[in-house]
Design a protein around this motif. Structure first.
Motif, mmCIF file in Angstrom:
data_model
loop_
_atom_site.group_PDB
_atom_site.id
_atom_site.type_symbol
_atom_site.label_atom_id
_atom_site.label_comp_id
_atom_site.label_asym_id
_atom_site.label_seq_id
_atom_site.Cartn_x
_atom_site.Cartn_y
_atom_site.Cartn_z
ATOM 1 N N MET B 1 2.286 12.623 -10.779
ATOM 2 C CA MET B 1 2.418 12.005 -9.468
ATOM 3 C C MET B 1 1.086 11.500 -8.923
ATOM 4 O O MET B 1 1.031 10.515 -8.215
ATOM 5 C CB MET B 1 2.997 13.037 -8.496
ATOM 6 C CG MET B 1 3.084 12.527 -7.101
ATOM 7 S SD MET B 1 4.558 13.125 -6.312
ATOM 8 C CE MET B 1 4.304 12.572 -4.649
ATOM 9 N N LEU B 2 0.048 12.254 -9.238
ATOM 10 C CA LEU B 2 -1.267 11.854 -8.729
ATOM 11 C C LEU B 2 -2.196 11.685 -9.926
ATOM 12 O O LEU B 2 -2.013 12.326 -10.960
ATOM 13 C CB LEU B 2 -1.817 12.918 -7.779
ATOM 14 C CG LEU B 2 -1.003 13.092 -6.507
ATOM 15 C CD1 LEU B 2 -1.419 14.345 -5.759
ATOM 16 C CD2 LEU B 2 -1.162 11.881 -5.607
ATOM 17 N N GLN B 9 -0.958 8.457 -16.654
ATOM 18 C CA GLN B 9 -1.622 7.524 -17.562
ATOM 19 C C GLN B 9 -1.826 6.225 -16.804
ATOM 20 O O GLN B 9 -0.930 5.769 -16.103
ATOM 21 C CB GLN B 9 -0.735 7.248 -18.776
ATOM 22 C CG GLN B 9 -0.665 8.390 -19.749
ATOM 23 C CD GLN B 9 0.549 8.267 -20.652
ATOM 24 O OE1 GLN B 9 1.136 7.209 -20.752
ATOM 25 N NE2 GLN B 9 0.922 9.341 -21.285
ATOM 26 N N GLY B 13 3.404 1.005 -16.369
ATOM 27 C CA GLY B 13 4.548 1.703 -15.752
ATOM 28 C C GLY B 13 4.101 2.533 -14.564
ATOM 29 O O GLY B 13 4.684 2.457 -13.476
ATOM 30 N N HIS B 14 3.059 3.334 -14.745
ATOM 31 C CA HIS B 14 2.561 4.183 -13.655
ATOM 32 C C HIS B 14 1.981 3.349 -12.524
ATOM 33 O O HIS B 14 2.191 3.651 -11.352
ATOM 34 C CB HIS B 14 1.473 5.132 -14.184
ATOM 35 C CG HIS B 14 2.040 6.336 -14.873
ATOM 36 N ND1 HIS B 14 2.622 6.281 -16.109
ATOM 37 C CD2 HIS B 14 2.133 7.629 -14.481
ATOM 38 C CE1 HIS B 14 3.034 7.489 -16.457
ATOM 39 N NE2 HIS B 14 2.750 8.324 -15.491
ATOM 40 N N PHE B 17 4.967 1.584 -10.604
ATOM 41 C CA PHE B 17 5.837 2.535 -9.911
ATOM 42 C C PHE B 17 5.118 3.206 -8.753
ATOM 43 O O PHE B 17 5.591 3.205 -7.615
ATOM 44 C CB PHE B 17 6.337 3.571 -10.926
ATOM 45 C CG PHE B 17 7.321 4.552 -10.369
ATOM 46 C CD1 PHE B 17 6.913 5.732 -9.759
ATOM 47 C CD2 PHE B 17 8.684 4.301 -10.447
ATOM 48 C CE1 PHE B 17 7.832 6.629 -9.248
ATOM 49 C CE2 PHE B 17 9.608 5.204 -9.943
ATOM 50 C CZ PHE B 17 9.180 6.362 -9.338
ATOM 51 N N PHE B 18 3.969 3.834 -9.052
ATOM 52 C CA PHE B 18 3.289 4.566 -7.990
ATOM 53 C C PHE B 18 2.584 3.647 -7.012
ATOM 54 O O PHE B 18 2.415 3.987 -5.840
ATOM 55 C CB PHE B 18 2.318 5.596 -8.590
ATOM 56 C CG PHE B 18 3.043 6.783 -9.141
ATOM 57 C CD1 PHE B 18 3.132 6.992 -10.502
ATOM 58 C CD2 PHE B 18 3.678 7.675 -8.288
ATOM 59 C CE1 PHE B 18 3.827 8.071 -11.009
ATOM 60 C CE2 PHE B 18 4.370 8.761 -8.790
ATOM 61 C CZ PHE B 18 4.448 8.962 -10.149
ATOM 62 N N LEU B 20 3.806 0.799 -5.892
ATOM 63 C CA LEU B 20 4.828 0.440 -4.912
ATOM 64 C C LEU B 20 5.194 1.635 -4.040
ATOM 65 O O LEU B 20 5.320 1.519 -2.816
ATOM 66 C CB LEU B 20 6.086 -0.078 -5.633
ATOM 67 C CG LEU B 20 5.979 -1.474 -6.246
ATOM 68 C CD1 LEU B 20 7.198 -1.780 -7.089
ATOM 69 C CD2 LEU B 20 5.826 -2.513 -5.160
ATOM 70 N N PHE B 21 5.368 2.794 -4.678
ATOM 71 C CA PHE B 21 5.799 3.964 -3.919
ATOM 72 C C PHE B 21 4.781 4.327 -2.852
ATOM 73 O O PHE B 21 5.112 4.455 -1.668
ATOM 74 C CB PHE B 21 6.029 5.145 -4.861
ATOM 75 C CG PHE B 21 6.283 6.439 -4.149
ATOM 76 C CD1 PHE B 21 5.348 7.460 -4.136
ATOM 77 C CD2 PHE B 21 7.460 6.631 -3.438
ATOM 78 C CE1 PHE B 21 5.582 8.647 -3.466
ATOM 79 C CE2 PHE B 21 7.704 7.818 -2.760
ATOM 80 C CZ PHE B 21 6.756 8.825 -2.773
ATOM 81 N N VAL B 24 4.643 1.769 0.012
ATOM 82 C CA VAL B 24 5.675 1.899 1.043
ATOM 83 C C VAL B 24 5.427 3.137 1.906
ATOM 84 O O VAL B 24 5.540 3.088 3.140
ATOM 85 C CB VAL B 24 7.078 1.971 0.395
ATOM 86 C CG1 VAL B 24 8.133 2.283 1.429
ATOM 87 C CG2 VAL B 24 7.402 0.684 -0.304
ATOM 88 N N VAL B 25 5.079 4.244 1.258
ATOM 89 C CA VAL B 25 4.842 5.483 2.019
ATOM 90 C C VAL B 25 3.703 5.289 3.016
ATOM 91 O O VAL B 25 3.777 5.713 4.178
ATOM 92 C CB VAL B 25 4.547 6.646 1.045
ATOM 93 C CG1 VAL B 25 3.938 7.816 1.767
ATOM 94 C CG2 VAL B 25 5.820 7.085 0.353
ATOM 95 N N VAL B 28 4.957 3.170 5.955
ATOM 96 C CA VAL B 28 5.848 3.914 6.857
ATOM 97 C C VAL B 28 5.059 4.917 7.698
ATOM 98 O O VAL B 28 5.155 4.922 8.932
ATOM 99 C CB VAL B 28 6.953 4.624 6.045
ATOM 100 C CG1 VAL B 28 7.713 5.599 6.905
ATOM 101 C CG2 VAL B 28 7.915 3.614 5.454
ATOM 102 N N PHE B 29 4.272 5.760 7.043
ATOM 103 C CA PHE B 29 3.560 6.786 7.810
ATOM 104 C C PHE B 29 2.413 6.193 8.617
ATOM 105 O O PHE B 29 2.088 6.670 9.709
ATOM 106 C CB PHE B 29 3.068 7.900 6.873
ATOM 107 C CG PHE B 29 4.188 8.803 6.437
ATOM 108 C CD1 PHE B 29 4.691 8.740 5.159
ATOM 109 C CD2 PHE B 29 4.766 9.686 7.340
ATOM 110 C CE1 PHE B 29 5.745 9.552 4.768
ATOM 111 C CE2 PHE B 29 5.817 10.497 6.956
ATOM 112 C CZ PHE B 29 6.304 10.427 5.665
ATOM 113 N N VAL B 31 2.405 3.178 10.062
ATOM 114 C CA VAL B 31 2.978 2.583 11.273
ATOM 115 C C VAL B 31 3.456 3.667 12.222
ATOM 116 O O VAL B 31 3.283 3.565 13.450
ATOM 117 C CB VAL B 31 4.124 1.613 10.895
ATOM 118 C CG1 VAL B 31 4.888 1.178 12.116
ATOM 119 C CG2 VAL B 31 3.556 0.406 10.172
#
Lengths: 279, 53, 421
Positions: B1-2, B9, B13-14, B17-18, B20-21, B24-25, B28-29, B31
């Motif tokens: 995750m981190l 790696q 892919g990482h 995925f991360f 974008l994730f 967004v997080v 959200v937090f 704002v």
């Protein structure tokens, strides 16, 4: 065909030699500390890393013929289709692209494709029990622990110290007796030399009384399995799906070879022939 | 995750995925945090909204 | 005429908490009816305790049916809860402010659906305490990882979107801090709506992707567009088609129970029209996909369509999913006469929602029932009472939250003007 310098452990099971005795299944359970459940009549929750299926040719007496498919984990690889007539597929040159059906779906990487040996591992302490891999496997090679195994008093002393038992809520499956490979590697390291063909054999291979199972390195010309898979009678289960499994079967009987996959022209005949019995 | 967890790696892919994730997080937090800050500032400066006002 | 309970002390008078301009039933009556969701929650509590304490052997799931009724309910409620993100998307981002009267209800229903799904999933996995491994040791190539990340993040976004409705309660809103915070949230809501749309698109799709990537299960597998199987797009489309319908259905049921009008019929008709057009697009894609799968993909794997349908999961499922619960609601929802009629609109939306639920059921249960190896048996499955108990969580806690929210929160801005005596 195979990537250079990689080892690919695989198995060849001669269906014509298999008597369906189940010694392989018992040896597997003993080697890998597979538990006996409270209700073993409930076959659909029974844990049998190696399960022996009984099949027949669907013909009435006196033409009935019966055969047995012992089915361990196939240690699938995925990959692109080889040329027509080839018994196995091309491996992808990128190790990240091993597309084992169960490995690619696990959300917590509790199962992984080992590029050095071709074995699909299972980490019970990582598994969160979502059962997505169980759903993904077409061979039903994966088993979920619906119960805590009620080891009766005294039985834990008889367990193998090399394989950890699993608690409920996790998935387990055949690992090609990976603990034996680790012990063989340790022995080779200490004693000097390499892991030879007979230094690492799975429990089921050793237990089979008729010698129906052969285990070794598929890509190594010095190993027996390498020659066996080139036979015209060698086949794999569900080849059309593209799972690229490492367990090969052999049979001189055509109806047995046909039973290994779905064939459109025999769609109805296949349905009738399946006796559906498990051992 | 981190990035310091051993399975991380720096592959596409990482990164996608991360990227974008966490993107967004953080939006959200971020704002949400700014809104809380703005509320505190509004209350200090007397720009109060409530059912009575 | 004085009745016996008129002499009781009026200890419970919560009318100052009701939304402005509305009337609600007596608190005692409300408490009585709260017994219904609380009973359902008790049933859930007993079942959940048994499953967590004794293990998943309390269910009828097995090594063939790795997924059961809980996954079906999860998939269905998440699809039906898509009204939250899509209505917010249309209202805040596209600017269709005619949907403003129903957007709060949509968000509330979405909140109920997602929290229910997450709680059920916590019980479904074999090792709930290890659930965080999916985040910490994430496999970025797995669709389920994607689902886990997006659903939990979106649930947080839904809490934030629902917060203004809570803070706008008549008495809570009087507190300057809460009132100001709510006002500021309202102004910036478009950001949360955008984040919610992004997250929802991906997890609705990934839920479909979960089945479409199973290349070893010919029933479920579909061809890919990039890294996403066709089921990714089909699931998103069916979710946004059914979401507005489900929201409107719940509103209509609430109207019947409370004998009040909560939104104007125009708003409902608009939701129906949106559902209808989206469902049309979905049905076209789904029909093409089904034909391709049945007549081109399956034969290439040596299978025929007939083998895929065995009783009780027989070919009637195809006609039901695509016909009665597929094309029929399309035709109905796109017919203005149907939308103008309260009863027919309700029926069309109900058929739409059932169709989506059926689709989720088929992908989960039928995929697993079918053997892939030719000598394997076909299996069927029925849940145990403990499974139904855990599955009833969504209904129980949904009723509880909705009842409380309807009574105390200004969910329906049009309610006062529509119910003036």
């Amino acid at each position: 065909m195979w990537r250079k310098n990689q080892v690919r452990y695989g198995m060849v099971i001669d269906v014509d030699k298999c008597t369906g005795c189940g010694a392989c299944a018992v040896a597997c359970m003993s080697e890998n500390n597979v538990g006996v459940l409270p209700d073993e009549t409930d076959k659909i929750r029974s844990i049998t890393w190696l399960r022996v299926y009984q099949i027949d040719n669907g013909k009435p007496f006196p033409d009935t013929e019966v055969a047995f498919f012992p089915r361990p984990c196939m240690h699938c690889q995925g990959g692109t289709s080889g040329a027509p007539g080839q018994a196995f597929f091309q491996e992808d040159t990128d190790p990240q692209e091993a597309h084992t059906p169960c490995v690619s779906v696990c959300p917590a990487i509790a199962t992984d494709y080992d590029d050095a040996t071709g074995i699909v591992s299972q980490i019970p302490t990582r598994c969160i029990g979502c059962r997505y891999c169980v759903a993904a496997c077409p061979y039903h090679a994966r088993y979920f622990n619906w119960y805590d195994v009620p080891w009766p008093q005294g039985t834990p002393r008889g367990l193998s110290p090399f394989v950890s038992p699993r608690m409920r809520g996790v998935v387990e499956k055949c690992t090609f007796c990976y603990a034996r490979l680790q012990r063989a590697k340790n022995k080779a390291f200490v004693g000097g030399g390499k892991v030879g063909e007979m230094d690492y054999q799975t429990a089921c291979t050793e237990a089979c009384p008729s010698g129906a199972i052969t285990f070794g390195q598929l890509q190594n010309p010095a190993h027996k399995v390498h020659k066996l898979i080139q036979s015209e009678f060698a086949f794999r289960l569900l080849e059309k799906l593209g799972t690229n499994p490492k367990v090969y079967y052999m049979s001189k009987r055509k109806w047995v070879r046909m039973m290994a996959d779905n064939h459109l022209s025999q769609a109805k005949a296949t349905q009738a022939a399946a006796s559906g019995g498990h051992k | 995750m981190l990035p310091f967890v051993f399975e991380w790696q720096w592959d596409i892919g990482h990164i996608v995925f991360f990227g974008l994730f966490f993107g967004v997080v953080s939006v959200v937090f971020g704002v949400l945090g700014l809104t809380i800050l703005k509320t505190i500032l509004d209350l200090w400066s007397g720009k109060i909204h409530s059912a009575d006002h | 005429m004085r009745r016996w309970f008129d002499d009781l002390p009026k200890y419970a008078d919560d009318s100052s908490w009701w939304p402005k301009g509305t009337t609600r039933c007596r608190p005692e009556v409300f408490l009585f009816w709260l017994g219904l969701p609380l009973t359902i929650m008790a049933y859930f509590g007993v079942s959940a305790f048994l499953v967590l304490f004794k293990g998943l052997n309390q269910t009828n799931m097995n090594d063939y049916f790795a997924f059961g009724v809980w996954i079906v309910v999860d998939l269905a409620v998440i699809a039906l809860g898509a009204g939250a993100f899509f209505t917010s998307f249309l209202n805040y981002i596209i600017g269709k402010t005619e949907l403003k009267p129903i957007v709060n209800a949509a968000v509330l229903i979405g909140f109920i659906c997602y929290t229910g799904a997450i709680l059920m999933l916590g019980i479904d996995i074999g090792q709930p305490i290890r659930g965080w491994f999916g985040f910490w040791h994430a496999n970025v190539h797995s669709m389920l990882t994607e689902v886990m990340f997006c659903i939990t993040t979106y649930a947080i976004v839904l809490c934030i979107e629902l917060l203004p409705s809570v803070l706008d309660n008549r008495r809570i809103g009087k507190v300057p801090e809460f009132g100001t915070f709510s006002h500021n949230l309202h102004t910036i809501m478009i950001v949360f709506a955008a984040a919610g749309t992004f997250l929802s698109f991906f997890h609705q799709g990934s839920l479909g992707g979960m089945f479409g990537v199973l290349y070893a299960r010919p029933f479920a597998f579909r061809g890919h567009l990039g890294i996403w199987p066709m089921t990714f797009f089909l699931f998103v489309m069916s979710a946004i088609a059914a979401g507005p319908s489900f929201t409107t259905l719940i509103v209509m049921i609430t109207e019947k129970i409370t004998a009040k009008r909560l939104t104007s019929h125009k708003v409902k008709m608009l939701m129906g029209k949106i559902s209808g057009w989206l469902l049309l697009v979905y049905m076209v894609c789904k029909s093409v996909d089904t034909l391709y799968w049945a007549f081109i993909y399956l034969p290439s794997k040596g299978l025929s369509v007939g083998q895929m349908y065995q009783m009780p999961y027989g070919s009637w499922l195809v006609w039901a999913e695509l016909g009665l619960f597929g094309w029929l609601p399309v035709v109905m929802l796109l017919t203005p006469r149907v939308r103008e009629s309260y009863g027919l609109l309700f029926l069309a939306m109900l058929l739409n929602c059932i169709g989506v639920t059926l689709n989720r059921f088929i992908f989960t249960i039928q995929s697993l029932a079918l053997p892939v190896m030719p000598f394997e048996k076909f299996i069927s499955y029925l849940p145990t009472w403990q499974e139904w108990g855990v599955a009833s969580l969504v209904l129980g806690h949904g009723l509880l939250i909705f009842m409380l929210a309807y009574r105390y929160l200004p969910i329906f801005p049009q309610e006062p003007e529509l119910n003036q005596r």
